[in-house]
Design a protein around this motif. Structure first.
Motif, PDB file in Angstrom:
ATOM      1  N   ILE A 126      31.106  50.533  27.509  1.00 35.99           N
ATOM      2  CA  ILE A 126      31.901  49.543  26.786  1.00 35.99           C
ATOM      3  C   ILE A 126      32.845  50.273  25.825  1.00 35.99           C
ATOM      4  O   ILE A 126      32.440  51.220  25.150  1.00 35.99           O
ATOM      5  CB  ILE A 126      30.981  48.579  26.001  1.00 35.99           C
ATOM      6  N   PRO A 127      34.101  49.873  25.735  1.00 33.07           N
ATOM      7  CA  PRO A 127      35.049  50.569  24.855  1.00 33.07           C
ATOM      8  C   PRO A 127      34.614  50.529  23.390  1.00 33.07           C
ATOM      9  O   PRO A 127      34.078  49.521  22.909  1.00 33.07           O
ATOM     10  CB  PRO A 127      36.361  49.801  25.053  1.00 33.07           C
ATOM     11  N   GLU A 128      34.843  51.640  22.685  1.00 26.18           N
ATOM     12  CA  GLU A 128      34.584  51.679  21.250  1.00 26.18           C
ATOM     13  C   GLU A 128      35.660  50.900  20.503  1.00 26.18           C
ATOM     14  O   GLU A 128      36.799  50.789  20.959  1.00 26.18           O
ATOM     15  CB  GLU A 128      34.538  53.125  20.754  1.00 26.18           C
ATOM     16  N   TRP A 129      35.277  50.372  19.351  1.00 24.83           N
ATOM     17  CA  TRP A 129      36.202  49.635  18.494  1.00 24.83           C
ATOM     18  C   TRP A 129      36.236  50.296  17.137  1.00 24.83           C
ATOM     19  O   TRP A 129      35.177  50.559  16.543  1.00 24.83           O
ATOM     20  CB  TRP A 129      35.762  48.184  18.373  1.00 24.83           C
ATOM     21  N   GLY A 142      29.971  53.853   8.567  1.00 20.65           N
ATOM     22  CA  GLY A 142      28.853  54.553   9.193  1.00 20.65           C
ATOM     23  C   GLY A 142      28.359  53.918  10.479  1.00 20.65           C
ATOM     24  O   GLY A 142      27.311  54.330  11.007  1.00 20.65           O
ATOM     25  N   LEU A 143      29.082  52.928  10.997  1.00 22.16           N
ATOM     26  CA  LEU A 143      28.651  52.227  12.206  1.00 22.16           C
ATOM     27  C   LEU A 143      29.513  52.615  13.403  1.00 22.16           C
ATOM     28  O   LEU A 143      30.698  52.912  13.259  1.00 22.16           O
ATOM     29  CB  LEU A 143      28.743  50.710  12.009  1.00 22.16           C
ATOM     30  N   GLU A 144      28.908  52.571  14.577  1.00 20.04           N
ATOM     31  CA  GLU A 144      29.645  52.714  15.830  1.00 20.04           C
ATOM     32  C   GLU A 144      29.641  51.360  16.526  1.00 20.04           C
ATOM     33  O   GLU A 144      28.579  50.765  16.732  1.00 20.04           O
ATOM     34  CB  GLU A 144      29.006  53.758  16.734  1.00 20.04           C
ATOM     35  N   PHE A 145      30.834  50.876  16.879  1.00 18.35           N
ATOM     36  CA  PHE A 145      30.979  49.567  17.513  1.00 18.35           C
ATOM     37  C   PHE A 145      31.425  49.720  18.952  1.00 18.35           C
ATOM     38  O   PHE A 145      32.279  50.545  19.267  1.00 18.35           O
ATOM     39  CB  PHE A 145      32.030  48.720  16.776  1.00 18.35           C
ATOM     40  N   ARG A 155      35.323  34.721  18.393  1.00 16.80           N
ATOM     41  CA  ARG A 155      34.293  34.823  19.436  1.00 16.80           C
ATOM     42  C   ARG A 155      34.251  36.266  19.920  1.00 16.80           C
ATOM     43  O   ARG A 155      35.255  36.784  20.433  1.00 16.80           O
ATOM     44  CB  ARG A 155      34.587  33.891  20.609  1.00 16.80           C
ATOM     45  N   ALA A 156      33.115  36.917  19.734  1.00 15.55           N
ATOM     46  CA  ALA A 156      33.020  38.322  20.108  1.00 15.55           C
ATOM     47  C   ALA A 156      31.643  38.635  20.674  1.00 15.55           C
ATOM     48  O   ALA A 156      30.627  38.097  20.231  1.00 15.55           O
ATOM     49  CB  ALA A 156      33.296  39.216  18.895  1.00 15.55           C
ATOM     50  N   ARG A 157      31.652  39.506  21.685  1.00 10.25           N
ATOM     51  CA  ARG A 157      30.419  40.066  22.212  1.00 10.25           C
ATOM     52  C   ARG A 157      30.502  41.572  21.990  1.00 10.25           C
ATOM     53  O   ARG A 157      31.476  42.223  22.389  1.00 10.25           O
ATOM     54  CB  ARG A 157      30.254  39.736  23.690  1.00 10.25           C
ATOM     55  N   ALA A 158      29.518  42.123  21.328  1.00  9.64           N
ATOM     56  CA  ALA A 158      29.629  43.510  20.879  1.00  9.64           C
ATOM     57  C   ALA A 158      28.248  44.127  20.687  1.00  9.64           C
ATOM     58  O   ALA A 158      27.232  43.428  20.587  1.00  9.64           O
ATOM     59  CB  ALA A 158      30.411  43.568  19.566  1.00  9.64           C
ATOM     60  N   TRP A 159      28.257  45.451  20.632  1.00  7.60           N
ATOM     61  CA  TRP A 159      27.071  46.238  20.294  1.00  7.60           C
ATOM     62  C   TRP A 159      27.421  47.139  19.118  1.00  7.60           C
ATOM     63  O   TRP A 159      28.562  47.585  18.991  1.00  7.60           O
ATOM     64  CB  TRP A 159      26.636  47.114  21.472  1.00  7.60           C
ATOM     65  N   LEU A 160      26.440  47.399  18.279  1.00  3.91           N
ATOM     66  CA  LEU A 160      26.674  48.378  17.219  1.00  3.91           C
ATOM     67  C   LEU A 160      25.429  49.211  16.987  1.00  3.91           C
ATOM     68  O   LEU A 160      24.307  48.833  17.330  1.00  3.91           O
ATOM     69  CB  LEU A 160      27.180  47.722  15.940  1.00  3.91           C
ATOM     70  N   HIS A 161      25.671  50.371  16.377  1.00  3.25           N
ATOM     71  CA  HIS A 161      24.652  51.410  16.222  1.00  3.25           C
ATOM     72  C   HIS A 161      24.891  52.110  14.899  1.00  3.25           C
ATOM     73  O   HIS A 161      26.028  52.229  14.429  1.00  3.25           O
ATOM     74  CB  HIS A 161      24.780  52.389  17.399  1.00  3.25           C
ATOM     75  N   THR A 162      23.837  52.564  14.263  1.00  5.19           N
ATOM     76  CA  THR A 162      23.955  53.402  13.078  1.00  5.19           C
ATOM     77  C   THR A 162      23.018  54.588  13.193  1.00  5.19           C
ATOM     78  O   THR A 162      21.909  54.458  13.731  1.00  5.19           O
ATOM     79  CB  THR A 162      23.640  52.622  11.785  1.00  5.19           C
ATOM     80  N   GLY A 163      23.466  55.725  12.702  1.00  6.66           N
ATOM     81  CA  GLY A 163      22.616  56.902  12.624  1.00  6.66           C
ATOM     82  C   GLY A 163      22.039  57.102  11.237  1.00  6.66           C
ATOM     83  O   GLY A 163      21.435  58.139  10.946  1.00  6.66           O
TER      84      GLY A 163
END
Length: 262
Positions: A126-129, A142-145, A155-163
């Motif tokens: 999935i493309p990064e934002w 500090g987040l990766e989207f 309206r959004a469908r997304a994933w996010l991650h933090t280290g």
């Protein structure tokens, strides 16, 4: 600066780091790590392995100042199969957040499980934002989207991650780590440009039908989020939330919508 949102000072006191910095003001904490920390202090207060944390509601009573704060926890409705716990976060003598959480009995209902929301495509490919094109602050930085194609304001469908760890040097549960990212739904689905409008949430309500799987450092949280703006200054953000195994539950946030002064 340590790679954690909070330093544990003992006796329920914590110090936020720059990683908690909010999006609306430089001197406030973002609600997302605050909600994860309060989930942690609730979970670790008089633990009940026979009960599961399944609903948390946070009332945001004012600006959550970026300063040392005190947390307090109490069981306000004890029970054998149902229990209600309350936690507060106080900064400078003022209660900034109050949280309540239901713990319900664990039982085997696997043979009747069903009715889950539709799946969400995983984050791989999935493309990064770049959230910095829309939002500011140490927490967002500090987040990766990863945002799925077809998403748009409202309206959004997304994933996010933090280290970033929740508490420096403290092992927290997968549930607390997962919860510590859920308040971002409002920013992901926001309909209005934050350079022209304020629309902070005054609450966060989380309902979970199973405990999420979330590994610190490499866990992902998924959102299928929708934002609605009413005609009288009120908005609502609603999201189905996911871990890598599928849907986990829902969140809702009520918003106060105000035009920024020019």
């Amino acid at each position: 600066m340590t790679n954690a949102y909070y330093l544990d000072l003992g006796d329920g006191r914590y110090r936020p780091t720059g990683h908690t910095q909010g999006a609306w003001r430089d001197d406030e904490q973002h609600m997302a790590p605050v909600s994860g920390l309060l989930a942690h202090v609730i979970e670790t207060h008089a633990p009940r392995p026979d009960l599961q944390l399944c609903r948390l509601t946070y009332e945001i009573l004012g600006v959550i100042g970026a300063a040392e704060f005190q947390t307090e926890v109490r069981v306000i409705r004890p029970g054998r199969t149902i229990e209600l716990v309350e936690a507060t976060l106080t900064v400078g003598g003022r209660t900034a957040v109050r949280a309540t959480a239901w713990r319900l009995a664990v039982s085997d209902t696997a043979d009747v499980a069903g009715g889950e929301p539709d799946p969400l495509p995983g984050p791989d490919g999935i493309p990064e934002w770049d959230a910095a094109t829309r939002w500011n602050g140490g927490f967002i930085d500090g987040l990766e989207f990863r945002v799925l194609p077809g998403s748009e304001p409202g309206r959004a469908r997304a994933w996010l991650h933090t280290g970033t760890a929740l508490v420096d040097g403290v092992e927290v549960s997968q549930l607390a780590g997962f919860i510590g990212l859920l308040d971002t739904a409002n920013g992901i689905a926001g309909r209005l440009p934050p350079t022209e409008w304020l629309y902070p949430n005054t609450d966060l309500s989380i309902h979970l039908f199973r405990t999420p799987r979330f590994t610190a450092g490499d866990g992902w949280v998924g959102f299928d989020a929708q934002a609605v703006t009413g005609a009288t200054g009120i908005g609502l953000t609603t999201a189905t939330v996911y871990d890598l195994d599928g849907p986990v539950g829902r969140t809702e946030q009520i918003l106060t919508v105000r035009r920024l002064a020019r």
